[in-house]
Write an enzyme that holds these catalytic residues in place. Structure first.
Site, PDB file in Angstrom:
ATOM      1  N   ALA A 114      22.965 -81.262  37.190  1.00 37.49           N
ATOM      2  CA  ALA A 114      23.675 -80.495  37.895  1.00 37.49           C
ATOM      3  C   ALA A 114      22.944 -79.734  39.027  1.00 37.49           C
ATOM      4  CB  ALA A 114      24.434 -79.260  37.046  1.00 37.49           C
ATOM      5  N   LYS A 115      23.891 -79.762  40.364  1.00 33.39           N
ATOM      6  CA  LYS A 115      23.312 -78.964  41.520  1.00 33.39           C
ATOM      7  C   LYS A 115      23.858 -77.663  41.489  1.00 33.39           C
ATOM      8  CE  LYS A 115      22.523 -80.021  46.358  1.00 33.39           C
ATOM      9  NZ  LYS A 115      21.130 -80.208  46.238  1.00 33.39           N
TER      10      LYS A 115
END
Length: 365
Positions: free
Chosen positions: A203-204
């Site tokens: 995930a960013k």
């Protein structure tokens, strides 16, 4: 209009924009992430109501209650992409649909609402349209776009928030590393890992980057530009850099990058390079690369080039690797032919200088 895949943006032009003369001065040497445009996008979300109140308005501080959920439980995700001046005078984005999909994948991992892809793309279009004059000239110049979303509900309690704010800000930028494209030195961290299986590595989200800062400080103290993380289980295999994916180029032309196992961010530039390298005739592999093999293959001459890639830095050659017990150089420390060829091809596609058979380039204006 609220909810759905289309929102009607209210446009509120900045009543006191930066003058053309001052803007030109700022664009002469914008650096990276230090200068910002006149406007921003904001869209609100509430459970049971969906996305609502979409605006393009003057860039300004965001009012925030001390009990806003993001400040305590770190529900926040973001994206990064660039708007380019194309050779025909238009403005383009590179694979924004992939950014929209990744934002929603990140949001899902952090128990946040999805933003419809058409709304995401429209938010970028609206901001670039009103701040078009902020896009720098030159091959290294672009308008960096930062969409982000965070939990804005005021409460204390460990649960997903019921209210969120989505924003887009823009920053005119030059080269990510000072001095332009040149081989960087990296530090292999002996003390820190970036992400573990089952965590948020794919995930960013801001928490991943916050966790990398101590390791990055360690790298800088060692005289390096970036940190390299090894896997969290065995601390043996290369994962990625602090903010970029990594590729290895061997003497038989094989191009290798670590596989996406949930601990590595699925880079959009990474994915494009896999395609371009294969089309150029390279054998492409996604497989684990141990640090021991990296060191021995470099010493024996089998490993010819190593490079990092990402939206901000595009493609950056790695010339030297340092670690607590020593250091080694890759390919004489000079930029490699494969590295620079892939970089130039990518830059040319992004700016409309060559054909785009994959439909990667999205024309905004």
């Amino acid at each position: 209009m609220s909810g759905g895949d289309k929102l009607d943006f209210e446009i509120r032009p900045n009543p006191a924009p930066v003058s053309a003369a001052d803007r030109a001065t700022l664009l002469a040497d914008p650096g990276f992430g230090r200068v910002f445009t006149d406007h921003m996008v904001t869209i609100r979300y509430a459970d049971g109501k969906g996305w609502y109140d979409p605006r393009v308005e003057a860039r300004a501080p965001i009012p925030m209650d001390p009990a806003s959920a993001v400040l305590h439980y770190a529900q926040e995700v973001f994206e990064g992409m660039k708007a380019y001046r194309s050779v025909d005078g238009g403005v383009t984005l590179f694979r924004p649909g992939a950014n929209a999909a990744r934002l929603n994948t990140s949001a899902q991992r952090l128990a946040m609402p999805s933003l419809p892809a058409p709304v995401f793309l429209d938010s970028l279009h609206r901001l670039v349209e009103i701040d078009r004059e902020w896009i720098p000239e030159g091959e290294d110049g672009s308008l960096y776009l930062r969409p982000f979303m965070f939990a804005s509900e005021v409460f204390l309690g460990v649960r997903p928030a019921n209210e969120y704010l989505y924003c887009v800000i823009a920053s005119p930028v030059g080269a990510y590393f000072s001095g332009g494209v040149k081989p960087v030195t990296v530090w292999v961290s002996p003390n820190y890992t970036r992400a573990a299986p089952g965590g948020t590595g794919a995930a960013k989200c801001g928490g991943n980057y916050a966790a990398s800062l101590a390791a990055q400080a360690e790298a800088i103290e060692a005289g390096c530009d970036q940190v390299v993380f090894l896997d969290a289980v065995e601390q043996r295999y290369v994962d990625e850099l602090g903010g970029m994916n990594v590729f290895f180029v061997y003497d038989d032309g094989t191009v290798v990058t670590p596989p996406l196992t949930g601990t590595i961010l699925p880079g959009i530039t990474r994915d494009a390079i896999l395609t371009l390298a294969a089309e150029a005739g390279h054998r492409v592999e996604e497989r684990p690369v141990s640090f021991a093999d990296w060191q021995s293959d470099a010493a024996g001459g089998r490993l010819r080039e190593v490079f990092a890639c990402g939206t901000a830095a595009v493609v950056t050659p790695i010339g030297q690797v340092r670690f607590p017990d020593g250091e080694f150089t890759i390919g004489g420390g000079e930029p490699g032919e494969v590295t620079m060829g892939l970089r130039q091809q990518l830059v040319d596609i992004q700016r409309g200088k060559v054909a785009d058979p994959h439909g990667w380039v999205h024309r905004l204006l």
